[in-house]
Design a protein around this motif. Structure first.
Motif, PDB file in Angstrom:
ATOM      1  N   MET A   1       4.235  -1.060   0.067  1.00  0.00           N
ATOM      2  CA  MET A   1       4.150  -1.787  -1.191  1.00  0.00           C
ATOM      3  C   MET A   1       3.534  -0.865  -2.241  1.00  0.00           C
ATOM      4  O   MET A   1       2.521  -0.243  -2.008  1.00  0.00           O
ATOM      5  N   SER A   2       4.154  -0.797  -3.363  1.00  0.00           N
ATOM      6  CA  SER A   2       3.628  -0.007  -4.467  1.00  0.00           C
ATOM      7  C   SER A   2       3.886  -0.776  -5.752  1.00  0.00           C
ATOM      8  O   SER A   2       5.027  -1.023  -6.110  1.00  0.00           O
ATOM      9  N   LEU A   3       2.829  -1.181  -6.395  1.00  0.00           N
ATOM     10  CA  LEU A   3       2.954  -1.877  -7.671  1.00  0.00           C
ATOM     11  C   LEU A   3       2.257  -1.058  -8.735  1.00  0.00           C
ATOM     12  O   LEU A   3       1.135  -0.612  -8.544  1.00  0.00           O
ATOM     13  N   LYS A   4       2.931  -0.874  -9.843  1.00  0.00           N
ATOM     14  CA  LYS A   4       2.337  -0.164 -10.963  1.00  0.00           C
ATOM     15  C   LYS A   4       1.958  -1.177 -12.028  1.00  0.00           C
ATOM     16  O   LYS A   4       2.615  -2.195 -12.189  1.00  0.00           O
ATOM     17  N   ILE A  18      -1.948  -6.863  -3.943  1.00  0.00           N
ATOM     18  CA  ILE A  18      -1.852  -5.723  -3.020  1.00  0.00           C
ATOM     19  C   ILE A  18      -2.862  -5.876  -1.897  1.00  0.00           C
ATOM     20  O   ILE A  18      -2.543  -5.646  -0.727  1.00  0.00           O
ATOM     21  N   ARG A  19      -4.079  -6.297  -2.207  1.00  0.00           N
ATOM     22  CA  ARG A  19      -5.087  -6.506  -1.160  1.00  0.00           C
ATOM     23  C   ARG A  19      -4.582  -7.494  -0.117  1.00  0.00           C
ATOM     24  O   ARG A  19      -4.708  -7.280   1.077  1.00  0.00           O
ATOM     25  N   ASN A  20      -3.970  -8.568  -0.591  1.00  0.00           N
ATOM     26  CA  ASN A  20      -3.481  -9.591   0.333  1.00  0.00           C
ATOM     27  C   ASN A  20      -2.333  -9.087   1.198  1.00  0.00           C
ATOM     28  O   ASN A  20      -2.108  -9.605   2.285  1.00  0.00           O
ATOM     29  N   SER A  21      -1.618  -8.063   0.733  1.00  0.00           N
ATOM     30  CA  SER A  21      -0.526  -7.483   1.531  1.00  0.00           C
ATOM     31  C   SER A  21      -1.066  -6.540   2.597  1.00  0.00           C
ATOM     32  O   SER A  21      -0.338  -6.168   3.518  1.00  0.00           O
ATOM     33  N   ALA A  26      -1.587   1.533  -1.333  1.00  0.00           N
ATOM     34  CA  ALA A  26      -1.147   1.000  -2.628  1.00  0.00           C
ATOM     35  C   ALA A  26      -2.348   0.610  -3.484  1.00  0.00           C
ATOM     36  O   ALA A  26      -2.334   0.794  -4.699  1.00  0.00           O
ATOM     37  N   LEU A  27      -3.403   0.086  -2.858  1.00  0.00           N
ATOM     38  CA  LEU A  27      -4.638  -0.201  -3.599  1.00  0.00           C
ATOM     39  C   LEU A  27      -5.231   1.088  -4.142  1.00  0.00           C
ATOM     40  O   LEU A  27      -5.623   1.170  -5.305  1.00  0.00           O
ATOM     41  N   LEU A  28      -5.288   2.096  -3.304  1.00  0.00           N
ATOM     42  CA  LEU A  28      -5.861   3.373  -3.696  1.00  0.00           C
ATOM     43  C   LEU A  28      -5.081   4.012  -4.844  1.00  0.00           C
ATOM     44  O   LEU A  28      -5.661   4.688  -5.689  1.00  0.00           O
ATOM     45  N   ALA A  29      -3.787   3.735  -4.904  1.00  0.00           N
ATOM     46  CA  ALA A  29      -2.948   4.279  -5.977  1.00  0.00           C
ATOM     47  C   ALA A  29      -3.292   3.681  -7.335  1.00  0.00           C
ATOM     48  O   ALA A  29      -2.833   4.180  -8.362  1.00  0.00           O
ATOM     49  N   LEU A  30      -4.126   2.622  -7.376  1.00  0.00           N
ATOM     50  CA  LEU A  30      -4.556   2.026  -8.640  1.00  0.00           C
ATOM     51  C   LEU A  30      -5.766   2.744  -9.239  1.00  0.00           C
ATOM     52  O   LEU A  30      -6.252   2.347 -10.293  1.00  0.00           O
ATOM     53  N   TYR A  31      -6.257   3.794  -8.583  1.00  0.00           N
ATOM     54  CA  TYR A  31      -7.456   4.507  -9.016  1.00  0.00           C
ATOM     55  C   TYR A  31      -7.134   5.943  -9.432  1.00  0.00           C
ATOM     56  O   TYR A  31      -6.327   6.607  -8.784  1.00  0.00           O
ATOM     57  N   GLU A  32      -7.811   6.411 -10.495  1.00  0.00           N
ATOM     58  CA  GLU A  32      -7.749   7.830 -10.835  1.00  0.00           C
ATOM     59  C   GLU A  32      -8.430   8.624  -9.726  1.00  0.00           C
ATOM     60  O   GLU A  32      -9.259   8.091  -8.978  1.00  0.00           O
ATOM     61  N   ASP A  33      -8.099   9.907  -9.620  1.00  0.00           N
ATOM     62  CA  ASP A  33      -8.636  10.737  -8.544  1.00  0.00           C
ATOM     63  C   ASP A  33     -10.159  10.771  -8.501  1.00  0.00           C
ATOM     64  O   ASP A  33     -10.750  10.795  -7.432  1.00  0.00           O
ATOM     65  N   ASP A  34     -10.816  10.778  -9.658  1.00  0.00           N
ATOM     66  CA  ASP A  34     -12.280  10.864  -9.685  1.00  0.00           C
ATOM     67  C   ASP A  34     -12.932   9.542 -10.093  1.00  0.00           C
ATOM     68  O   ASP A  34     -14.044   9.516 -10.603  1.00  0.00           O
ATOM     69  N   ILE A  52     -13.607   5.924  -1.825  1.00  0.00           N
ATOM     70  CA  ILE A  52     -13.101   4.605  -2.221  1.00  0.00           C
ATOM     71  C   ILE A  52     -12.181   4.047  -1.141  1.00  0.00           C
ATOM     72  O   ILE A  52     -12.208   2.855  -0.838  1.00  0.00           O
ATOM     73  N   ALA A  53     -11.382   4.900  -0.516  1.00  0.00           N
ATOM     74  CA  ALA A  53     -10.443   4.458   0.520  1.00  0.00           C
ATOM     75  C   ALA A  53     -11.163   3.751   1.656  1.00  0.00           C
ATOM     76  O   ALA A  53     -10.692   2.715   2.155  1.00  0.00           O
ATOM     77  N   GLU A  54     -12.306   4.263   2.065  1.00  0.00           N
ATOM     78  CA  GLU A  54     -13.059   3.632   3.155  1.00  0.00           C
ATOM     79  C   GLU A  54     -13.504   2.224   2.770  1.00  0.00           C
ATOM     80  O   GLU A  54     -13.434   1.296   3.573  1.00  0.00           O
TER      81      GLU A  54
END
Length: 129
Positions: A1-4, A18-21, A26-34, A52-54
């Motif tokens: 799942m990838s939602l922009k 996304i959390r519920n999926s 995909a959640l992590l993709a909602l964050y800037e690298d830093d 953040i991933a953890e």
């Protein structure tokens, strides 16, 4: 799942969906690298996607369904300030955890919005809170 996210006011509902999926990547993709993810009212938290991933893994493993509704969105150029009310509810709709968040998101070159600061712990929350 990838939602922009193309409208910052949609960020919180997208996050909950996304959390519920269960799609941590995909959640992590909602964050800037830093980006920074803050998890308590005092500002303790995590910096950068690896840390953040953890925390997102823990969030996805929590029982219940997340609901999140944006309460305001203030856009200023390529930045937006958000606030949302959230709850993680059981099958009957009874809140297991609830509270509010505060976030700063930034418009990216492709027109999407990503978290710069996600203050998920802006309120004290807990069982039935």
């Amino acid at each position: 799942m990838s939602l922009k996210v193309y409208r910052p006011a949609d960020m919180n509902e997208t996050f909950a969906a996304i959390r519920n999926s269960g799609a941590v990547e995909a959640l992590l993709a909602l964050y800037e690298d830093d980006a920074r993810l803050l998890v308590d009212p005092g500002g303790a938290g995590f910096a950068g996607k690896a840390a953040i991933a953890e925390e997102l893994e823990r969030l996805v493993r929590m029982p219940g369904t997340m609901r999140s509704q944006n309460t305001f969105c203030v856009e200023h150029g390529d930045l937006a300030l958000l606030r949302a009310d959230f709850a993680i509810v059981d099958e009957e709709g009874t809140p297991l955890y609830s509270g509010f968040t505060a976030e700063i998101v930034r418009r990216q070159a492709d027109g999407t919005w990503l978290y710069v600061v996600d203050h998920a712990g802006a309120s004290r929350y807990g069982a039935g809170a």
